[in-house]
Enzyme design. Structure first.
Site, PDB file in Angstrom:
ATOM      1  N   ASP A   1      -9.808 -11.175  -0.505  1.00  0.00           N
ATOM      2  CA  ASP A   1      -9.542 -12.601  -0.634  1.00  0.00           C
ATOM      3  C   ASP A   1     -10.875 -13.316  -0.617  1.00  0.00           C
ATOM      4  OD1 ASP A   1     -10.561 -13.279   2.107  1.00  0.00           O
ATOM      5  OD2 ASP A   1      -8.845 -12.307   2.743  1.00  0.00           O
TER       6      ASP A   1
ATOM      7  N   CYS B   1     -11.649  -8.187 -22.099  1.00  0.00           N
ATOM      8  CA  CYS B   1     -13.081  -8.436 -21.841  1.00  0.00           C
ATOM      9  C   CYS B   1     -13.800  -9.103 -23.087  1.00  0.00           C
ATOM     10  CB  CYS B   1     -13.795  -7.050 -21.578  1.00  0.00           C
ATOM     11  SG  CYS B   1     -13.693  -5.856 -23.056  1.00  0.00           S
TER      12      CYS B   1
ATOM     13  N   HIS C   1     -14.243  -3.500  -1.398  1.00  0.00           N
ATOM     14  CA  HIS C   1     -12.883  -3.249  -1.861  1.00  0.00           C
ATOM     15  C   HIS C   1     -12.491  -4.123  -3.077  1.00  0.00           C
ATOM     16  CE1 HIS C   1     -11.438  -0.471   1.498  1.00  0.00           C
ATOM     17  NE2 HIS C   1     -12.385  -0.214   0.993  1.00  0.00           N
TER      18      HIS C   1
HETATM   19  C1  BJW Z   1      -6.195  -8.648  14.046  1.00  0.00           C
HETATM   20  C2  BJW Z   1      -5.698  -9.826  14.005  1.00  0.00           C
HETATM   21  C3  BJW Z   1      -6.222 -11.053  14.706  1.00  0.00           C
HETATM   22  C4  BJW Z   1      -4.505  -8.422  12.887  1.00  0.00           C
HETATM   23  N1  BJW Z   1      -7.620 -10.837  15.170  1.00  0.00           N
HETATM   24  N2  BJW Z   1      -7.540  -8.633  14.598  1.00  0.00           N
HETATM   25  C5  BJW Z   1     -11.977  11.112   4.983  1.00  0.00           C
HETATM   26  C6  BJW Z   1     -13.104  10.799   4.484  1.00  0.00           C
HETATM   27  C7  BJW Z   1     -13.674   9.831   3.655  1.00  0.00           C
HETATM   28  C8  BJW Z   1     -12.671   9.603   2.709  1.00  0.00           C
HETATM   29  C9  BJW Z   1     -11.121   9.841   2.709  1.00  0.00           C
HETATM   30  C10 BJW Z   1     -10.942  10.887   3.970  1.00  0.00           C
HETATM   31  N3  BJW Z   1      -9.770  10.885   4.029  1.00  0.00           N
HETATM   32  C11 BJW Z   1      -9.240  10.434   2.916  1.00  0.00           C
HETATM   33  C12 BJW Z   1      -9.806   9.619   2.353  1.00  0.00           C
HETATM   34  C13 BJW Z   1      -9.848   8.935   1.138  1.00  0.00           C
HETATM   35  C14 BJW Z   1      -9.386   7.534   1.388  1.00  0.00           C
HETATM   36  C15 BJW Z   1      -8.820   7.186   2.557  1.00  0.00           C
HETATM   37  O1  BJW Z   1      -9.601   6.796   3.567  1.00  0.00           O
HETATM   38  N4  BJW Z   1      -7.542   7.487   3.086  1.00  0.00           N
HETATM   39  C16 BJW Z   1      -7.074   7.170   4.461  1.00  0.00           C
HETATM   40  C17 BJW Z   1      -5.389   6.795   4.073  1.00  0.00           C
HETATM   41  C18 BJW Z   1      -7.411   8.282   5.276  1.00  0.00           C
HETATM   42  N5  BJW Z   1     -10.233   6.455   0.875  1.00  0.00           N
HETATM   43  C19 BJW Z   1     -10.530   6.340  -0.454  1.00  0.00           C
HETATM   44  O2  BJW Z   1      -9.928   6.724  -1.398  1.00  0.00           O
HETATM   45  C20 BJW Z   1     -11.836   5.270  -0.540  1.00  0.00           C
HETATM   46  N6  BJW Z   1     -12.321   5.744  -1.511  1.00  0.00           N
HETATM   47  C21 BJW Z   1     -13.130   6.825  -1.260  1.00  0.00           C
HETATM   48  O3  BJW Z   1     -13.216   7.432  -0.047  1.00  0.00           O
HETATM   49  O4  BJW Z   1     -14.142   7.163  -2.422  1.00  0.00           O
HETATM   50  C22 BJW Z   1     -14.946   8.290  -2.264  1.00  0.00           C
HETATM   51  C23 BJW Z   1     -14.102   9.300  -3.058  1.00  0.00           C
HETATM   52  C24 BJW Z   1     -14.017   8.897  -4.286  1.00  0.00           C
HETATM   53  C25 BJW Z   1     -13.277   9.810  -5.207  1.00  0.00           C
HETATM   54  C26 BJW Z   1     -12.667  11.035  -4.842  1.00  0.00           C
HETATM   55  C27 BJW Z   1     -12.819  11.291  -3.543  1.00  0.00           C
HETATM   56  C28 BJW Z   1     -13.562  10.510  -2.724  1.00  0.00           C
HETATM   57  C29 BJW Z   1     -10.971   4.074  -1.199  1.00  0.00           C
HETATM   58  C30 BJW Z   1     -10.167   3.055  -0.274  1.00  0.00           C
HETATM   59  C31 BJW Z   1      -9.561   2.066  -0.946  1.00  0.00           C
HETATM   60  C32 BJW Z   1      -8.534   1.096  -0.084  1.00  0.00           C
HETATM   61  N7  BJW Z   1      -8.019   0.060  -0.856  1.00  0.00           N
HETATM   62  C33 BJW Z   1      -7.270  -0.787  -0.024  1.00  0.00           C
HETATM   63  C34 BJW Z   1      -6.661  -1.783  -1.177  1.00  0.00           C
HETATM   64  C35 BJW Z   1      -7.558  -2.754  -1.763  1.00  0.00           C
HETATM   65  C36 BJW Z   1      -6.893  -3.621  -2.567  1.00  0.00           C
HETATM   66  C37 BJW Z   1      -5.954  -4.606  -2.080  1.00  0.00           C
HETATM   67  O5  BJW Z   1      -6.195  -5.411  -1.136  1.00  0.00           O
HETATM   68  O6  BJW Z   1      -4.908  -4.303  -2.145  1.00  0.00           O
HETATM   69  O7  BJW Z   1      -7.935  -1.523   0.792  1.00  0.00           O
HETATM   70  S1  BJW Z   1      -5.982  -0.063   1.034  1.00  0.00           S
HETATM   71  C38 BJW Z   1      -5.934  -1.420   2.206  1.00  0.00           C
HETATM   72  O8  BJW Z   1      -6.709  -0.817   3.505  1.00  0.00           O
HETATM   73  C39 BJW Z   1      -7.291  -2.372   1.763  1.00  0.00           C
HETATM   74  C40 BJW Z   1      -7.862  -2.711   2.951  1.00  0.00           C
HETATM   75  O9  BJW Z   1      -9.065  -3.153   2.464  1.00  0.00           O
HETATM   76  C41 BJW Z   1      -7.896  -1.323   3.786  1.00  0.00           C
HETATM   77  C42 BJW Z   1      -8.033  -1.512   5.289  1.00  0.00           C
HETATM   78  O10 BJW Z   1      -7.349  -2.029   5.744  1.00  0.00           O
HETATM   79  P1  BJW Z   1      -7.664  -3.050   7.117  1.00  0.00           P
HETATM   80  O11 BJW Z   1      -8.237  -4.181   6.634  1.00  0.00           O
HETATM   81  O12 BJW Z   1      -7.984  -2.237   8.150  1.00  0.00           O
HETATM   82  O13 BJW Z   1      -5.976  -3.820   7.471  1.00  0.00           O
HETATM   83  P2  BJW Z   1      -4.932  -3.202   8.498  1.00  0.00           P
HETATM   84  O14 BJW Z   1      -3.851  -3.893   8.183  1.00  0.00           O
HETATM   85  O15 BJW Z   1      -5.054  -1.536   8.323  1.00  0.00           O
HETATM   86  O16 BJW Z   1      -5.506  -3.532   9.972  1.00  0.00           O
HETATM   87  C43 BJW Z   1      -5.749  -4.812  10.360  1.00  0.00           C
HETATM   88  C44 BJW Z   1      -6.004  -4.728  11.846  1.00  0.00           C
HETATM   89  O17 BJW Z   1      -6.334  -6.138  11.976  1.00  0.00           O
HETATM   90  C45 BJW Z   1      -5.411  -4.201  12.702  1.00  0.00           C
HETATM   91  O18 BJW Z   1      -6.113  -3.533  13.528  1.00  0.00           O
HETATM   92  C46 BJW Z   1      -4.718  -5.344  13.539  1.00  0.00           C
HETATM   93  O19 BJW Z   1      -4.614  -5.112  14.955  1.00  0.00           O
HETATM   94  C47 BJW Z   1      -5.892  -6.388  13.518  1.00  0.00           C
HETATM   95  N8  BJW Z   1      -5.399  -7.768  13.641  1.00  0.00           N
HETATM   96  N9  BJW Z   1      -4.512  -9.837  13.359  1.00  0.00           N
HETATM   97  C48 BJW Z   1      -8.129  -9.735  15.259  1.00  0.00           C
HETATM   98  N10 BJW Z   1      -5.659 -12.386  14.515  1.00  0.00           N
END
Ligand code: BJW
Length: 242
Positions: free
Chosen positions: A94, A136, A109
């Protein structure tokens, strides 16, 4: 002395502005399958579905009564402080940090407001929702733009600059992120390795396995302004921990 601060924000900072988080109750992943809307494979299989997912979020952001909240605004104030060198990294696509007044935001992201050429990786500001007509101007033949977001398996943006800032920071603050997605979830380890203070601000209680030294539990809209006031007054973040 200048304090070097890295702030990482997640969906929780925008939750009180009316933007859904991903993993909370009623979050985006409750009504959408991750593999369908947040992977390159999902996009290849059904671009219309994925574009509709992002277009709906974009329209909500620009047409709804969504606005930056006090947490976004406080971080913009911190950016202006002379004695502080701030890198603001957001996982959010956003534009609420910008609407809150921040001038330098690293969207690791991606951004809802942009489309990207899949060939040159050049980005284009979208004046309308993304569809088949958005192409593009950098390639011949012109390429259809894809959402400018980072899906699972793709490399997030700005990693070199982020690592550089983390390697030199005095304070690392994560706000409103579940810490379940890498590489962002690993930033706290890098900050700990260089001896920085690490603080997590989250509505949820402290996780038993947390790598953070300090945890402030509560709403970002209340705690972030308080934190910024403390930093500007030269106070330590070590109080108010749970
Ligand atoms: C409040 C509140 C209030 C609520 N006040 N708090 C180990 C090591 C390294 C990498 C990996 C690994 N294992 C797996 C991976 C790969 C993977 C990964 O992490 N997977 C996991 C599921 C384990 N990662 C990737 O693939 C990433 N790339 C990568 O690693 O590249 C290297 C690579 C490349 C090629 C091959 C191999 C490696 C890319 C990750 C992309 C994530 N994309 C998304 C979508 C983006 C577009 C969209 O918006 O749709 O990003 S997924 C989604 O999750 C989005 C977010 O940015 C991201 C994080 O979420 P976030 O912001 O933490 O939200 P929530 O909902 O989870 O949490 C909200 C929090 O707020 C909560 O804790 C609440 O309590 C709190 N809260 N109200 C304060 N008022």
């Amino acid at each position: 002395m200048t304090q070097r601060i890295v702030v990482l924000t997640g969906a929780g900072i925008s939750a009180e502005s009316g933007v859904k988080t991903f993993r909370d109750e009623d979050g985006l992943w409750e009504s959408h399958h991750i593999e369908e809307v947040a992977t390159p494979e999902g996009y290849a299989a059904n671009p219309t579905l994925v574009e509709a997912f992002y277009n709906a979020r974009w329209q909500q952001l620009i047409q709804g009564d969504i606005a930056a909240n006090p947490a976004h605004i406080a971080l913009a104030l911190l950016e202006q402080h002379q004695d502080c060198e701030l890198m603001l990294v957001t996982q959010n696509i956003d534009n609420l940090h910008e609407r809150g007044g921040s001038k330098r935001v690293l969207h690791m992201h991606g951004e809802l407001a942009k489309g990207r050429c899949p060939q040159s990786q050049q980005t284009f500001i979208l004046n309308e929702i993304l569809g088949p007509d958005n192409v593009c101007t950098c390639c011949i033949p012109a390429q259809k733009l894809r959402p400018h977001v980072v899906w699972f398996g793709e490399m997030p943006f700005g990693m070199d600059s982020i690592h550089q800032a983390l390697a030199q920071c005095d304070l690392f603050i994560a706000i409103g992120t579940s810490g379940s997605v890498y590489p962002a979830a690993g930033f706290v380890d890098l900050a700990n390795q260089v001896g920085a203070l690490t603080l997590n601000i989250n509505l949820a209680p402290r996780d038993d396995h947390s790598e953070f030294q300090y945890h402030w539990q509560g709403k970002a809209s209340e705690l972030v302004p308080q934190l910024v006031t403390d930093i500007l007054a030269g106070h330590s973040v070590a109080h108010n921990q749970s």
